[in-house]
Design a protein around this motif. Structure first.
Motif, PDB file in Angstrom:
ATOM      1  N   ILE A   1      41.144  38.113  43.809  1.00 35.70           N
ATOM      2  CA  ILE A   1      40.759  39.608  44.080  1.00 35.70           C
ATOM      3  C   ILE A   1      39.916  39.663  45.513  1.00 35.70           C
ATOM      4  O   ILE A   1      39.316  38.614  45.815  1.00 35.70           O
ATOM      5  N   THR A   2      40.004  40.759  46.126  1.00 34.99           N
ATOM      6  CA  THR A   2      39.163  40.753  47.326  1.00 34.99           C
ATOM      7  C   THR A   2      37.579  41.070  47.018  1.00 34.99           C
ATOM      8  O   THR A   2      37.442  41.691  46.056  1.00 34.99           O
ATOM      9  N   PHE A   3      37.063  40.703  48.172  1.00 30.12           N
ATOM     10  CA  PHE A   3      35.405  41.365  47.691  1.00 30.12           C
ATOM     11  C   PHE A   3      35.196  42.834  47.513  1.00 30.12           C
ATOM     12  O   PHE A   3      34.462  43.122  46.624  1.00 30.12           O
ATOM     13  N   ARG A   4      35.931  43.364  48.463  1.00 30.79           N
ATOM     14  CA  ARG A   4      35.673  44.981  48.278  1.00 30.79           C
ATOM     15  C   ARG A   4      36.227  45.706  47.148  1.00 30.79           C
ATOM     16  O   ARG A   4      35.454  46.355  46.219  1.00 30.79           O
TER      17      ARG A   4
ATOM     18  N   ALA B   1      36.178  30.902  47.749  1.00 29.64           N
ATOM     19  CA  ALA B   1      36.681  32.009  48.484  1.00 29.64           C
ATOM     20  C   ALA B   1      37.393  31.441  49.366  1.00 29.64           C
ATOM     21  O   ALA B   1      37.303  30.471  50.151  1.00 29.64           O
ATOM     22  N   LYS B   2      38.641  32.259  49.706  1.00 31.67           N
ATOM     23  CA  LYS B   2      39.605  32.014  51.087  1.00 31.67           C
ATOM     24  C   LYS B   2      39.783  33.260  51.901  1.00 31.67           C
ATOM     25  O   LYS B   2      39.932  34.229  51.459  1.00 31.67           O
ATOM     26  N   LYS B   3      39.494  32.944  53.184  1.00 32.05           N
ATOM     27  CA  LYS B   3      39.532  34.130  54.072  1.00 32.05           C
ATOM     28  C   LYS B   3      40.802  34.239  54.629  1.00 32.05           C
ATOM     29  O   LYS B   3      41.612  33.167  55.178  1.00 32.05           O
ATOM     30  N   LEU B   4      41.480  35.093  54.651  1.00 33.91           N
ATOM     31  CA  LEU B   4      42.698  35.357  55.441  1.00 33.91           C
ATOM     32  C   LEU B   4      42.772  36.899  56.122  1.00 33.91           C
ATOM     33  O   LEU B   4      42.699  37.940  55.330  1.00 33.91           O
ATOM     34  N   GLY B   5      43.153  36.957  57.221  1.00 33.13           N
ATOM     35  CA  GLY B   5      43.171  38.310  57.905  1.00 33.13           C
ATOM     36  C   GLY B   5      42.204  39.215  57.856  1.00 33.13           C
ATOM     37  O   GLY B   5      42.475  40.339  57.451  1.00 33.13           O
ATOM     38  N   GLY B   6      40.937  38.742  57.831  1.00 33.51           N
ATOM     39  CA  GLY B   6      39.708  39.538  57.582  1.00 33.51           C
ATOM     40  C   GLY B   6      39.447  40.007  56.376  1.00 33.51           C
ATOM     41  O   GLY B   6      38.386  40.597  56.023  1.00 33.51           O
TER      42      GLY B   6
ATOM     43  N   LYS C   1      38.448  38.518  52.340  1.00 32.80           N
ATOM     44  CA  LYS C   1      37.954  37.370  51.475  1.00 32.80           C
ATOM     45  C   LYS C   1      38.441  37.511  50.242  1.00 32.80           C
ATOM     46  O   LYS C   1      38.451  38.583  49.356  1.00 32.80           O
ATOM     47  N   TYR C   2      39.294  36.625  49.817  1.00 31.10           N
ATOM     48  CA  TYR C   2      40.098  36.608  48.369  1.00 31.10           C
ATOM     49  C   TYR C   2      39.108  35.592  47.540  1.00 31.10           C
ATOM     50  O   TYR C   2      38.935  34.449  47.887  1.00 31.10           O
ATOM     51  N   ILE C   3      38.782  35.883  46.201  1.00 30.54           N
ATOM     52  CA  ILE C   3      37.841  35.074  45.321  1.00 30.54           C
ATOM     53  C   ILE C   3      38.583  34.619  44.270  1.00 30.54           C
ATOM     54  O   ILE C   3      39.362  35.243  43.564  1.00 30.54           O
ATOM     55  N   PHE C   4      38.512  33.262  44.027  1.00 31.24           N
ATOM     56  CA  PHE C   4      38.996  32.609  42.888  1.00 31.24           C
ATOM     57  C   PHE C   4      38.130  31.736  41.831  1.00 31.24           C
ATOM     58  O   PHE C   4      37.229  31.267  42.634  1.00 31.24           O
ATOM     59  N   PRO C   5      38.499  31.664  40.635  1.00 24.09           N
ATOM     60  CA  PRO C   5      37.727  30.641  39.804  1.00 24.09           C
ATOM     61  C   PRO C   5      37.823  29.281  40.602  1.00 24.09           C
ATOM     62  O   PRO C   5      38.889  29.094  41.198  1.00 24.09           O
TER      63      PRO C   5
ATOM     64  N   LEU D   1      50.377  32.671  46.636  1.00 23.40           N
ATOM     65  CA  LEU D   1      51.013  33.736  45.893  1.00 23.40           C
ATOM     66  C   LEU D   1      50.083  34.713  45.595  1.00 23.40           C
ATOM     67  O   LEU D   1      50.439  36.085  45.488  1.00 23.40           O
ATOM     68  N   MET D   2      49.061  34.489  44.886  1.00 26.12           N
ATOM     69  CA  MET D   2      48.007  35.532  44.473  1.00 26.12           C
ATOM     70  C   MET D   2      47.721  36.312  45.555  1.00 26.12           C
ATOM     71  O   MET D   2      47.404  37.737  45.507  1.00 26.12           O
ATOM     72  N   ILE D   3      47.297  35.779  46.577  1.00 20.86           N
ATOM     73  CA  ILE D   3      46.893  36.667  47.976  1.00 20.86           C
ATOM     74  C   ILE D   3      47.984  37.432  48.437  1.00 20.86           C
ATOM     75  O   ILE D   3      47.737  38.548  48.470  1.00 20.86           O
ATOM     76  N   ALA D   4      49.176  37.221  48.423  1.00 18.49           N
ATOM     77  CA  ALA D   4      50.390  37.887  48.731  1.00 18.49           C
ATOM     78  C   ALA D   4      50.645  38.933  47.939  1.00 18.49           C
ATOM     79  O   ALA D   4      51.109  40.039  48.291  1.00 18.49           O
ATOM     80  N   ILE D   5      50.790  38.649  46.416  1.00 19.98           N
ATOM     81  CA  ILE D   5      51.170  39.669  45.602  1.00 19.98           C
ATOM     82  C   ILE D   5      50.019  40.716  45.541  1.00 19.98           C
ATOM     83  O   ILE D   5      50.313  41.693  45.087  1.00 19.98           O
TER      84      ILE D   5
END
Length: 171
Positions: free
Chosen positions: A17-20, A48-53, A55-59, A69-73
């Motif tokens: 999930i993204t921060f926003r 957290a993984k940053k990509l293209g401005g 932030k994607y957050i994972f357990p 794949l989670m970031i892409a979908i």
């Protein structure tokens, strides 16, 4: 349940999930959410993984190989591209035509998917062919397990398409 526990539970149920989006879904102020995320990261409960401005957050225990794949979908256009490529390799024109997007938009998404290591591009003269670089079964499993709303929409579209071919309507 404390706010921090709510944040962690939501991230566990929605890996990538993204921060926003997390702030929006939890109806939590940005500063408050940042505070809890910093603590969860220090406690090694999330990454957290940053990509293209974004932030994607994972357990913390989420499989590293599933993160791209989670970031892409999480992006509808990229998800559609991955599903189309799961059928067969395609060029930019085919993708643009099937998705009703401009070639420049396809190019943007393909660059992101390449950066994630999910597609390979192969040049044939002036033509570029995109091939999937992911396990198609894993893609379907991730969509089904982690994005059930998406899975439901895909199933509804399949039902509509099937009934349309039969000349029936579905409501």
């Amino acid at each position: 349940m404390t706010s921090r526990e709510r944040v962690l539970e939501h991230i566990t149920k929605n890996p990538g999930i993204t921060f926003r989006k997390l702030a929006q879904e939890l109806e939590m102020g940005i500063g408050n959410l940042q505070y809890h995320l910093r603590h969860l990261e220090r406690e090694n409960k999330i990454v957290a993984k940053k990509l293209g401005g974004r932030k994607y957050i994972f357990p913390a225990d989420f499989s590293e190989s599933y993160k791209p794949l989670m970031i892409a979908i999480s992006n509808e256009s990229q998800r559609k591209i991955l599903i189309l490529l799961a059928e067969d390799e395609k060029n930019q024109h085919e993708l643009a035509e099937k998705l009703n997007l401009t070639p420049s938009t396809i190019n943007y998404h393909m660059e992101r998917l390449e950066a994630l290591g999910l597609v390979r591009k192969i040049k044939h003269g002036k033509n570029v062919i995109y091939q999937p670089n992911y396990d198609k079964d894993v893609l379907i499993r991730i969509i089904r397990e982690y994005k059930p709303k998406i899975w439901d929409r895909l199933a509804d579209k399949l039902i509509d398409l099937t009934l349309t071919f039969r000349g029936e309507e579905y409501d």
